[in-house]
Design a protein around this motif. Structure first.
Motif, PDB file in Angstrom:
ATOM      1  N   ILE A 109     -15.016   8.356  -9.198  1.00  0.00           N
ATOM      2  CA  ILE A 109     -14.806   8.650  -7.776  1.00  0.00           C
ATOM      3  C   ILE A 109     -14.118   7.481  -7.079  1.00  0.00           C
ATOM      4  CG2 ILE A 109     -15.974   9.107  -5.579  1.00  0.00           C
ATOM      5  CD1 ILE A 109     -15.995  11.474  -7.424  1.00  0.00           C
ATOM      6  N   VAL A 110     -14.524   6.256  -7.394  1.00  0.00           N
ATOM      7  CA  VAL A 110     -14.044   5.094  -6.643  1.00  0.00           C
ATOM      8  C   VAL A 110     -12.606   4.727  -7.011  1.00  0.00           C
ATOM      9  CG1 VAL A 110     -14.787   3.286  -8.251  1.00  0.00           C
ATOM     10  CG2 VAL A 110     -14.775   2.841  -5.787  1.00  0.00           C
ATOM     11  N   LEU A 111     -12.133   5.139  -8.184  1.00  0.00           N
ATOM     12  CA  LEU A 111     -10.781   4.750  -8.593  1.00  0.00           C
ATOM     13  C   LEU A 111      -9.715   5.219  -7.610  1.00  0.00           C
ATOM     14  CD1 LEU A 111      -8.944   3.430 -10.714  1.00  0.00           C
ATOM     15  CD2 LEU A 111      -8.871   5.636 -11.898  1.00  0.00           C
ATOM     16  N   PRO A 112      -9.600   6.505  -7.308  1.00  0.00           N
ATOM     17  CA  PRO A 112      -8.584   6.912  -6.337  1.00  0.00           C
ATOM     18  C   PRO A 112      -8.914   6.453  -4.916  1.00  0.00           C
ATOM     19  CG  PRO A 112      -9.948   8.789  -6.936  1.00  0.00           C
ATOM     20  CD  PRO A 112     -10.338   7.687  -7.850  1.00  0.00           C
ATOM     21  N   GLN A 113     -10.205   6.412  -4.576  1.00  0.00           N
ATOM     22  CA  GLN A 113     -10.565   5.984  -3.231  1.00  0.00           C
ATOM     23  C   GLN A 113     -10.218   4.519  -2.997  1.00  0.00           C
ATOM     24  OE1 GLN A 113     -14.686   6.865  -2.503  1.00  0.00           O
ATOM     25  NE2 GLN A 113     -14.303   9.018  -2.017  1.00  0.00           N
ATOM     26  N   GLY A 114     -10.494   3.685  -3.999  1.00  0.00           N
ATOM     27  CA  GLY A 114     -10.191   2.260  -3.846  1.00  0.00           C
ATOM     28  C   GLY A 114      -8.708   2.025  -3.618  1.00  0.00           C
ATOM     29  N   VAL A 115      -7.884   2.718  -4.378  1.00  0.00           N
ATOM     30  CA  VAL A 115      -6.434   2.592  -4.198  1.00  0.00           C
ATOM     31  C   VAL A 115      -6.017   3.079  -2.819  1.00  0.00           C
ATOM     32  CG1 VAL A 115      -4.187   3.383  -5.045  1.00  0.00           C
ATOM     33  CG2 VAL A 115      -5.988   2.766  -6.671  1.00  0.00           C
ATOM     34  N   ALA A 116      -6.575   4.206  -2.389  1.00  0.00           N
ATOM     35  CA  ALA A 116      -6.212   4.767  -1.090  1.00  0.00           C
ATOM     36  C   ALA A 116      -6.669   3.872   0.051  1.00  0.00           C
ATOM     37  CB  ALA A 116      -6.829   6.158  -0.950  1.00  0.00           C
ATOM     38  N   PHE A 117      -7.890   3.374  -0.033  1.00  0.00           N
ATOM     39  CA  PHE A 117      -8.419   2.570   1.065  1.00  0.00           C
ATOM     40  C   PHE A 117      -7.693   1.228   1.167  1.00  0.00           C
ATOM     41  CE2 PHE A 117     -12.728   4.874   0.490  1.00  0.00           C
ATOM     42  CZ  PHE A 117     -12.210   5.983   1.143  1.00  0.00           C
ATOM     43  N   ALA A 118      -7.345   0.650   0.044  1.00  0.00           N
ATOM     44  CA  ALA A 118      -6.575  -0.595   0.088  1.00  0.00           C
ATOM     45  C   ALA A 118      -5.222  -0.363   0.746  1.00  0.00           C
ATOM     46  CB  ALA A 118      -6.396  -1.156  -1.323  1.00  0.00           C
ATOM     47  N   THR A 119      -4.617   0.767   0.464  1.00  0.00           N
ATOM     48  CA  THR A 119      -3.345   1.119   1.101  1.00  0.00           C
ATOM     49  C   THR A 119      -3.520   1.222   2.615  1.00  0.00           C
ATOM     50  OG1 THR A 119      -2.709   2.347  -0.885  1.00  0.00           O
ATOM     51  CG2 THR A 119      -1.456   2.778   1.138  1.00  0.00           C
ATOM     52  N   ILE A 120      -4.628   1.853   3.046  1.00  0.00           N
ATOM     53  CA  ILE A 120      -4.895   1.941   4.477  1.00  0.00           C
ATOM     54  C   ILE A 120      -5.031   0.552   5.079  1.00  0.00           C
ATOM     55  CG2 ILE A 120      -6.628   2.673   6.182  1.00  0.00           C
ATOM     56  CD1 ILE A 120      -7.284   5.018   4.346  1.00  0.00           C
ATOM     57  N   ALA A 121      -5.706  -0.354   4.387  1.00  0.00           N
ATOM     58  CA  ALA A 121      -5.947  -1.704   4.903  1.00  0.00           C
ATOM     59  C   ALA A 121      -4.710  -2.575   4.866  1.00  0.00           C
ATOM     60  CB  ALA A 121      -7.070  -2.356   4.107  1.00  0.00           C
ATOM     61  N   GLY A 122      -3.598  -2.064   4.294  1.00  0.00           N
ATOM     62  CA  GLY A 122      -2.378  -2.864   4.220  1.00  0.00           C
ATOM     63  C   GLY A 122      -2.388  -3.875   3.095  1.00  0.00           C
ATOM     64  N   LEU A 123      -3.232  -3.629   2.084  1.00  0.00           N
ATOM     65  CA  LEU A 123      -3.363  -4.543   0.954  1.00  0.00           C
ATOM     66  C   LEU A 123      -2.785  -3.909  -0.308  1.00  0.00           C
ATOM     67  CD1 LEU A 123      -7.062  -5.616   1.623  1.00  0.00           C
ATOM     68  CD2 LEU A 123      -5.084  -7.124   1.802  1.00  0.00           C
ATOM     69  N   PRO A 124      -2.468  -4.704  -1.308  1.00  0.00           N
ATOM     70  CA  PRO A 124      -2.075  -4.139  -2.605  1.00  0.00           C
ATOM     71  C   PRO A 124      -3.188  -3.251  -3.140  1.00  0.00           C
ATOM     72  CG  PRO A 124      -1.525  -6.474  -2.518  1.00  0.00           C
ATOM     73  CD  PRO A 124      -2.320  -6.175  -1.276  1.00  0.00           C
ATOM     74  N   PRO A 125      -2.864  -2.186  -3.866  1.00  0.00           N
ATOM     75  CA  PRO A 125      -3.884  -1.206  -4.289  1.00  0.00           C
ATOM     76  C   PRO A 125      -5.047  -1.788  -5.068  1.00  0.00           C
ATOM     77  CG  PRO A 125      -1.675  -0.374  -4.669  1.00  0.00           C
ATOM     78  CD  PRO A 125      -1.511  -1.808  -4.278  1.00  0.00           C
ATOM     79  N   GLN A 126      -4.802  -2.813  -5.869  1.00  0.00           N
ATOM     80  CA  GLN A 126      -5.876  -3.343  -6.703  1.00  0.00           C
ATOM     81  C   GLN A 126      -7.003  -3.991  -5.888  1.00  0.00           C
ATOM     82  OE1 GLN A 126      -2.735  -4.308  -6.735  1.00  0.00           O
ATOM     83  NE2 GLN A 126      -2.485  -6.532  -6.833  1.00  0.00           N
ATOM     84  N   TYR A 127      -6.711  -4.384  -4.659  1.00  0.00           N
ATOM     85  CA  TYR A 127      -7.755  -5.036  -3.850  1.00  0.00           C
ATOM     86  C   TYR A 127      -8.861  -4.044  -3.472  1.00  0.00           C
ATOM     87  CZ  TYR A 127      -5.428  -9.524  -3.419  1.00  0.00           C
ATOM     88  OH  TYR A 127      -4.891 -10.745  -3.690  1.00  0.00           O
ATOM     89  N   GLY A 128      -8.498  -2.785  -3.380  1.00  0.00           N
ATOM     90  CA  GLY A 128      -9.528  -1.788  -3.119  1.00  0.00           C
ATOM     91  C   GLY A 128     -10.476  -1.647  -4.285  1.00  0.00           C
TER      92      GLY A 128
END
Length: 873
Positions: free
Chosen positions: A50-69
């Motif tokens: 569950i967290v894999l796609p969410q982490g990428v999406a939320f990091a994108t929202i935060a303006g960070l590279p995807p891996q930071y999520g």
């Protein structure tokens, strides 16, 4: 499976609460066994997917590279699980925190840049410090000041900001990062012709596949399905048309490594721009974490410690700032999935973090095929899910004030995220203070059930015209003191007779110094009016507070009544008997008893009529007297057989009409019997009558009839009450009442009855005493003066007259000389020929005078008669 090495520590933690506080995982570790490990492992693997796609999406929202999520969902989640109090809460990146981070820092540095990442790490560290300090200071109660309405308004505004931030990637147009949402909308219309159809198609396909999967394939993770479908569609377009032609760009491969070490920027410049947003995100993150943990605890029946949750979240963000994580909090989606998947302990969250590392190492290269347009489609879906339409509709229909707070928070969030949540909290507190400053003051009346000691709302029920009973729901503090004081003063302004107030204080939760001053002032004011301020069921803590402040001195020691006390019975005797005498509401049990608050008897009148012309005068007097006393008039007649029911109606109807015109309530009584006199006496006993009003025929000339008619004489002798005899020429008294006093003990009760009648009718009284010798004048004058003095104290105009003559002659002469229209005499039970033929003083007075004569019987005599009648019955 248990770890034997931990047993000494576990035993020590049970004896040392401080150790258990800093190592809260020691509380749940004894629950771990093979079964819990299996369940937690399954739940952890589910959570990692569950967290894999969410982490990428939320990091994108935060303006960070995807891996930071993904980094934010690794080590911070483990720390939060070990040091938090909830067994099912899963921490990591969330939508609200991500949009808050982006909104707070996107104007300070270019999103995704090294400077931006450094500011995010500093912000995360400060958030953790603030959370830890609040937890150690046991300030978990602070999250209660962020209302549910504010959170809904904030997340709805955040959803709009998320969607606005992804417009550039969804439509493939050039909009700078950090552009305000309203400017984004304007640029979308300006560049409408420049929309990239291939990019938009990929985003649309991703969005549609996510919606369909979520609706029809609920067991599959819709985000992963949407990413795969969008990526395959984009790859197909690029292979067919070429990436240069489609303009579809991808995120790029993720680094397949563990979270790298990082160091926040502690320069003054960085601290200055992050400390304000850190406070906002702290409260927002704590609200999310505590709310989610409590929501799941309701289902799992676990007790959650809010302060411990603060500590766990604070430590997780502090550690995350040094391991490339950004601000995290409890995630409702992942926590809900964790509980539904069968998690038994926080080990499930730890297993999920470990599994996420393994998944990242496997799928990191595949991120090179994930288009930014597909991510935009997924984030559009996330934004839509953030808007809680159900609760927004509920709030709109439930409370306009809450709706205004929701709208203000939502609009404020769109323009300034920090200001939006602060505006919402401020308005919520203002509304809370306004509501508490106007506590609910509800008029109540005693419950009608027999033996009940509580009160019910007065709506639809009559209230006492002298004693107002109110229930105060809420605190009486400085903010509410003026409102309560005005409400209490308004009571006697609306009804000056309501000089006393009883507060049903079971729901009065708090009193401060200002509130106590108001109560003391109100008690003093009402005492000056002739009433008082009283309390029922005021809790002992508040009573002690009033005693410590010496406010009880003004309120009165006897003003407090504990639970299960007949408070209305006690306060009844403080009421004005003149008002009670004419009162028709009678809501208290004591109102239906025989005594008024001054100890005098409450009058109950019975008119006996035979429908003849000689009944007209008694009927007029009875109606006028009932109106003066404010009581119901019982009207009775007697018939010989059941066939004469119509005759009874004919007799009663004219009197009932007269009473109706005069505004006097009445009840009819029809009795059947061969002896009318006995039926009249029985009716008086059954109705518990105080005064029986009868008529008499004029004398026909012989000695016996000249004294008194047979029927009247029998009624006077046998009636269990006082008897008022009115001849054809009698009328309601207005001029003067003659009170015959013979100096006996029974004459005091005669004077009491005469005083009551004189007071309600406003008629002066002359006390007449008859003496046989002049030597008795002083004693007779003293006795008459004593009675006159008591009546003057009650406001009755009264004088005395002592006459040396036979008693009956003295009374008759005084009545004629003073033109009296009522004579009050006592009744003395006679025997033999003296009673039947010669006649008593009473008989001679009644038979001679044309005015009305009230024959007052001593209490012992009426009691004996009633007992005899009851025995016969």
């Amino acid at each position: 499976m248990r770890t034997s090495a931990l047993r000494p520590i576990l035993m020590t933690s049970r004896r040392n609460p401080l150790l258990a506080k800093w190592l809260p995982f020691l509380r749940w570790w004894p629950r771990v066994n093979r079964a819990t490990l299996r369940d937690d492992l399954i739940a952890g693997l589910t959570g990692a997917l569950i967290v894999l796609p969410q982490g990428v999406a939320f990091a994108t929202i935060a303006g960070l590279p995807p891996q930071y999520g993904l980094y934010a969902a690794m080590l911070p989640a483990v720390i939060a699980a070990l040091f938090g109090s909830s067994w099912h809460l899963v921490s990591g990146p969330t939508t609200a925190i991500s949009i808050a981070v982006f909104a707070a820092l996107s104007h300070q540095a270019e999103p995704g840049s090294a400077h931006y990442i450094s500011l995010v790490l500093t912000l995360t560290f400060l958030v953790g410090v603030f959370q830890l300090v609040l937890g150690l200071a046991r300030m978990g109660v602070l999250v209660n000041f962020i209302s549910h309405t504010v959170v809904i308004g904030f997340t709805s505004g955040a959803a709009i900001l998320i969607a606005a931030s992804q417009v550039r990637s969804f439509f493939g147009i050039d909009i700078p990062r950090g552009t305000p949402f309203y400017e984004t909308i304007r640029l979308l219309f300006v560049q409408f012709a420049d929309i990239n159809p291939w990019v938009t198609a990929v985003a649309g396909i991703t969005l549609a596949s996510g919606i369909l999967t979520r609706r029809y394939l609920k067991k599959l993770p819709y985000m992963i399905v949407a990413m795969i479908v969008g990526s395959l569609f984009a790859e197909g377009l690029n292979l067919r048309l070429g990436q240069d032609a489609t303009g579809i760009i991808t995120i790029g491969a993720l680094p397949a490594t563990l979270p790298p070490l990082s160091l926040p920027d502690f320069s003054l410049a960085s601290l200055r721009v992050t400390i304000g947003p850190a406070l906002v995100i702290t409260m927002l993150a704590l609200t999310e974490a505590v709310s989610i943990s409590r929501a799941i605890a309701v289902r799992s029946e676990q007790r959650v410690d809010g302060n411990q949750e603060f500590i766990g979240q604070g430590l997780s963000n502090i550690v995350g700032a040094f391991f490339s994580g950004y601000a995290s909090s409890g995630s409702f989606n992942r926590s809900g999935v964790n509980y539904e998947a069968g998690a038994r302990t926080p080990l499930a969250s730890i297993f999920a973090s470990i599994a996420l590392v393994a998944v990242l190492l496997l799928v990191a290269p595949l991120a090179a095929y994930l288009p930014t347009a597909a991510m935009a489609g997924i984030l559009f879906l996330v934004a839509w899910g953030l808007v809680d339409f159900h609760h927004i509709e509920s709030i709109w229909h439930t409370s306009k004030a809450e709706s205004a707070i929701l709208a203000a928070t939502l609009i404020g969030t769109l323009f300034n995220l920090e200001a939006g949540i602060f505006v919402g909290v401020f308005l919520s507190l203002v509304m809370f203070l306004y509501r508490t400053s106007r506590p609910e003051i509800i008029p109540v009346v005693p419950a009608p059930e027999e033996g009940a000691y509580h009160f019910v709302r007065a709506r639809g029920h009559p209230e006492c015209p002298q004693l107002r009973i109110v229930r105060i729901n809420g605190p009486l503090y400085f903010g509410a003191a003026n409102y309560v004081q005005q409400a209490l003063q308004q009571i006697d302004e609306d009804n000056p007779l309501q000089k006393s107030v009883l507060i049903a204080a079971a729901s009065l939760s708090y009193i401060d110094v200002a509130g106590a001053e108001v109560l003391a002032q109100e008690a003093r004011r009402r005492r000056r009016l002739g009433g008082g301020l009283y309390f029922y069921r005021l809790n002992q803590r508040l009573q002690n507070f009033l005693k410590q402040g010496n406010y009880v001195k003004d309120i009165g020691e006897g003003a407090f009544f504990p639970v299960m006390t007949n408070v209305t019975g006690a306060l009844y005797w403080t009421l004005d008997p003149d008002v009670c005498r004419t009162c028709k509401t009678r809501i208290f049990k004591e109102c239906h008893d025989k005594l008024l608050p001054d100890g005098l008897r409450r009058q109950r009148l019975l008119l006996a009529t035979d429908g003849s012309e000689f009944s007209a005068a008694p009927a007029a007097i009875a109606i006028a007297l009932a109106r003066s006393f404010g009581v119901t008039l019982d009207i009775m007649t007697a018939v010989g057989t059941l066939d004469e029911t119509g005759l009874a109606r004919e007799r009663l109807a004219p009197v009932q009409r007269q009473a109706l015109v005069a505004g006097v309530d009445n009840e009819e009584i029809v009795r059947q019997g061969k002896q009318p006199v006995q039926e009249v006496i029985a009716a008086a006993a059954a109705a518990d009558t105080n005064i029986l009003v009868i008529g008499r025929r004029p004398p026909r000339g012989d000695l016996k009839d000249k004294l008194l008619g047979d029927a009247a004489a029998q009624i006077i002798g046998s009636a269990p009450c006082h008897v008022l005899v009115a001849g054809p020429q009698a009328a309601m008294w207005q001029k003067r009442i003659i009170l015959a006093s013979d100096g006996t003990d029974s004459s005091d009760s005669i004077a009491e009855v005469a005083g009551q009648i004189a007071r309600v009718t406003g008629t002066p009284v002359t006390v007449v005493g008859a003496i046989a010798h002049e030597k008795d004048r002083a004693e007779a004058f003293a006795d008459a003066g004593h009675k006159a003095g008591l009546m003057r104290l009650d406001g009755v105009e009264c004088d005395t007259r002592i006459v040396c003559a036979a008693p009956e002659q003295a009374i008759i002469d005084a009545a004629r000389e003073l033109d009296a229209d009522l004579v009050v005499v006592g009744h003395h039970r006679g025997k033999g020929l003296n009673r039947v033929i010669a006649g008593s003083v009473t008989d001679r007075v009644v038979g001679t005078l044309a005015c009305a004569v009230l024959v007052v019987k001593p209490a012992a005599e009426t009691g004996d008669v009633k007992a005899a009648i009851d025995k016969q019955s």
